[in-house]
Design a protein around this motif. Structure first.
Motif, mmCIF file in Angstrom:
data_model
loop_
_atom_site.group_PDB
_atom_site.id
_atom_site.type_symbol
_atom_site.label_atom_id
_atom_site.label_comp_id
_atom_site.label_asym_id
_atom_site.label_seq_id
_atom_site.Cartn_x
_atom_site.Cartn_y
_atom_site.Cartn_z
ATOM 1 N N UNK A 78 0.818 -1.207 0.000
ATOM 2 C CA UNK A 78 0.000 0.000 0.000
ATOM 3 C C UNK A 78 0.858 1.265 0.000
ATOM 4 N N UNK A 79 1.997 1.227 0.675
ATOM 5 C CA UNK A 79 2.889 2.381 0.656
ATOM 6 C C UNK A 79 3.461 2.596 -0.745
ATOM 7 N N UNK A 80 3.902 1.519 -1.380
ATOM 8 C CA UNK A 80 4.426 1.625 -2.743
ATOM 9 C C UNK A 80 3.348 2.144 -3.699
ATOM 10 N N UNK A 81 2.137 1.653 -3.513
ATOM 11 C CA UNK A 81 1.028 2.095 -4.363
ATOM 12 C C UNK A 81 0.755 3.585 -4.163
ATOM 13 N N UNK A 82 0.878 4.053 -2.937
ATOM 14 C CA UNK A 82 0.638 5.469 -2.642
ATOM 15 C C UNK A 82 1.651 6.354 -3.356
ATOM 16 N N UNK A 83 2.904 5.937 -3.379
ATOM 17 C CA UNK A 83 3.925 6.707 -4.095
ATOM 18 C C UNK A 83 3.620 6.726 -5.590
ATOM 19 N N UNK A 84 3.198 5.599 -6.123
ATOM 20 C CA UNK A 84 2.820 5.544 -7.540
ATOM 21 C C UNK A 84 1.652 6.479 -7.824
ATOM 22 N N UNK A 85 0.678 6.518 -6.917
ATOM 23 C CA UNK A 85 -0.462 7.420 -7.092
ATOM 24 C C UNK A 85 -0.017 8.875 -7.155
ATOM 25 N N UNK A 86 0.940 9.241 -6.326
ATOM 26 C CA UNK A 86 1.415 10.618 -6.325
ATOM 27 C C UNK A 86 1.942 11.006 -7.708
ATOM 28 N N UNK A 87 2.708 10.114 -8.310
ATOM 29 C CA UNK A 87 3.233 10.380 -9.652
ATOM 30 C C UNK A 87 2.099 10.488 -10.665
ATOM 31 N N UNK A 88 1.167 9.549 -10.605
ATOM 32 C CA UNK A 88 0.065 9.523 -11.572
ATOM 33 C C UNK A 88 -0.804 10.772 -11.460
ATOM 34 N N UNK A 89 -0.973 11.250 -10.243
ATOM 35 C CA UNK A 89 -1.854 12.392 -10.025
ATOM 36 C C UNK A 89 -1.319 13.648 -10.715
ATOM 37 N N UNK A 90 -0.005 13.817 -10.683
ATOM 38 C CA UNK A 90 0.594 14.967 -11.367
ATOM 39 C C UNK A 90 0.592 14.744 -12.879
ATOM 40 N N UNK A 91 0.904 13.514 -13.293
ATOM 41 C CA UNK A 91 1.014 13.214 -14.721
ATOM 42 C C UNK A 91 -0.322 13.268 -15.454
ATOM 43 N N UNK A 92 -1.419 12.940 -14.764
ATOM 44 C CA UNK A 92 -2.704 12.782 -15.451
ATOM 45 C C UNK A 92 -3.243 14.089 -16.015
ATOM 46 N N UNK A 93 -2.876 15.221 -15.419
ATOM 47 C CA UNK A 93 -3.269 16.516 -15.955
ATOM 48 C C UNK A 93 -4.735 16.861 -15.816
ATOM 49 N N UNK A 94 -5.463 16.195 -14.926
ATOM 50 C CA UNK A 94 -6.883 16.480 -14.755
ATOM 51 C C UNK A 94 -7.089 17.890 -14.209
ATOM 52 N N UNK A 95 -8.172 18.526 -14.644
ATOM 53 C CA UNK A 95 -8.487 19.879 -14.213
ATOM 54 C C UNK A 95 -9.955 19.966 -13.812
ATOM 55 N N UNK A 96 -10.259 20.940 -12.963
ATOM 56 C CA UNK A 96 -11.641 21.187 -12.586
ATOM 57 C C UNK A 96 -11.794 21.436 -11.111
ATOM 58 N N UNK A 97 -13.015 21.289 -10.622
ATOM 59 C CA UNK A 97 -13.318 21.321 -9.196
ATOM 60 C C UNK A 97 -12.801 20.014 -8.583
#
Length: 463
Positions: A78-97
């Motif tokens: 779960x810790x490794x997955x959390x670090x991966x999520x951090x990267x994905x969150x910046x990379x995904x480029x989603x915008x909005x509320x």
């Protein structure tokens, strides 16, 4: 599209270990320590303005991921997955509320990231609930950052002034109903009066000592209570949530009776029964309820609801539970991943929904709206939330309009974990007169007052 729409520009990840004062039993496992995931998210709006937000949740692997894998192995995954999520969150480029970003991430990158992580691990798969819990800290931080960017309480931002999509973009009403989510927003389903004091539920764990003969001599020697009556008297408790086994009917019945008798003798008014997903047949719960009704009618009458007796994978266990909910309100907890599972639960006969911020703020708000629109009562349940994690938790309860307050048990199982935060919010980390006090929360976002708390963090694991 709104000028206030945000995107994530940076994420920092921290892991804070917490040792439990006394063990906590989750189904077949007994837990003695936990790791809290804390994240800091930086966001930027369309005008180039930036702000930071914080989110936190315990990575409670025994709750999210029942498995024969060791707790250490699951925690590392779960810790490794959390670090991966951090990267994905910046990379995904989603915008909005934040609601839009959260929903889009859950239904896109989150599922893809979980699939990839499970494939690469090559062992037992981490369940979807585990991915939601990990993402919840990031989702909460995005909501907090948005409020901080606007200089507004986050609960003031869940309407058309800041949201492009109304609820019809997320939710579908039950077939045959007259409910219409068009033109409606989360703020339309919040309580009209937001309390600053909430009745608080105490968790009576499956290995907790109730009376003197239950003590083994291995208990901690400190200033905190050990026996149930002492907890009730010190904290002025009125509500007790009773953890049951779900595999031993005689033990479960006796536990309800013992807790009820001790509680009522000391001023407790309400009980709830939590079977922790271990029951396979509704008749198991029905038999206990019927025996209480016949032999202990006061305990039966004061049992406000029954929580998640059955396996949390509703699609794999399509159990008709109407016979249970005919006896007592029956609340989804682990099964209530999102509003679609709430809808499935309602079709199977479940009465209400226990919301948790550890399944994301976004998902909790959407489930809240769907459930309220369809007449389902709500509770807000704890994941033993210490430090910052308790704040979005109690704020959700205050806005949801629960049937009776909020569960807060971190002060039982790691009471010293939040001593730094307690200096700023004394009524939130110590239960007194049967309530938690939210009146010190204030400012923008979730009202953490992080700068005043001033907790020193370990080195960031990412960011």
């Amino acid at each position: 599209m709104k000028l206030t729409d945000i995107r994530i520009t940076n994420v920092e990840v921290y892991f804070i270990p917490v040792s439990m004062r006394v063990p906590l039993k989750f189904g077949p496992e007994t837990v003695t320590n936990a790791v809290c995931l804390r994240v800091k998210v930086t966001v930027q709006d369309r005008g180039g303005n930036t702000a930071e937000g914080w989110g936190e949740t315990p990575l409670s692997v025994s709750w999210v991921w029942p498995s024969t894998l060791s707790v250490d192995v699951r925690t590392k995954r779960m810790k490794d997955f959390s670090v991966t999520l951090a990267k994905k969150l910046v990379e995904c480029g989603l915008e909005g509320h934040p609601m839009e970003i959260g929903s889009d991430f859950i239904h896109g990158p989150l599922a893809e990231t979980l699939k990839t992580a499970n494939t690469e691990a090559g062992g037992p798969e981490m369940p979807y609930l585990g991915s939601l819990v990990a993402f919840s800290a990031f989702d909460i931080a995005i909501h907090d950052a948005f409020g901080n960017l606007l200089g507004r309480d986050i609960y003031e931002t869940y309407g058309p002034e800041f949201m492009t999509r109304d609820l019809s973009h997320y939710l579908q009403a039950e077939e045959g109903s007259q409910i219409d989510f068009r033109g409606r927003f989360p703020q339309d389903f919040f309580s009209k009066i937001i309390p600053t004091r909430l009745p608080v539920w105490h968790l009576v764990g499956g290995v907790d000592a109730l009376e003197e003969p239950d003590l083994t001599g291995s208990e901690p020697k400190d200033a905190h209570p050990l026996l149930l009556a002492d907890w009730i008297q010190r904290d002025g408790l009125k509500c007790l949530k009773v953890k049951l086994r779900g595999t031993d009917a005689a033990w479960d019945y006796d536990r309800m009776v013992r807790v009820g008798r001790i509680g009522f003798a000391n001023g407790v008014r309400w009980l709830s029964a939590d079977f922790n997903c271990t029951v396979k047949d509704p008749e198991y719960v029905n038999a206990i309820c019927d025996r209480l009704l016949a032999d202990e009618p006061e305990i039966y009458a004061r049992t406000l609801y029954v929580e998640q007796p059955f396996p949390y994978d509703l699609e794999a266990h399509m159990i008709d539970v109407r016979s249970v909910s005919a006896r007592k309100p029956l609340f989804l907890d682990e099964s209530a991943h999102d509003w679609e599972f709430v809808r499935l639960g309602r079709r199977l006969g479940w009465s209400g929904v226990a919301l948790k911020t550890c399944k994301t703020q976004t998902g909790a708000l959407l489930s809240l709206c769907w459930a309220k629109a369809h007449g389902m009562p709500l509770m807000v349940q704890d994941l033993t939330n210490p430090m910052l994690a308790i704040i979005p938790h109690v704020r959700l309860a205050a806005h949801a309009g629960t049937i009776q307050g909020v569960e807060c048990n971190a002060m039982q199982f790691y009471p010293d974990a939040s001593t730094i935060e307690e200096r700023v919010h004394p009524g939130l980390y110590r239960r007194r007169e049967g309530v938690v006090d939210l009146s010190t929360l204030g400012g923008s976002g979730f009202g953490y007052r992080v700068n005043e708390i001033g907790r020193e963090l370990p080195a960031a694991s990412y960011g």
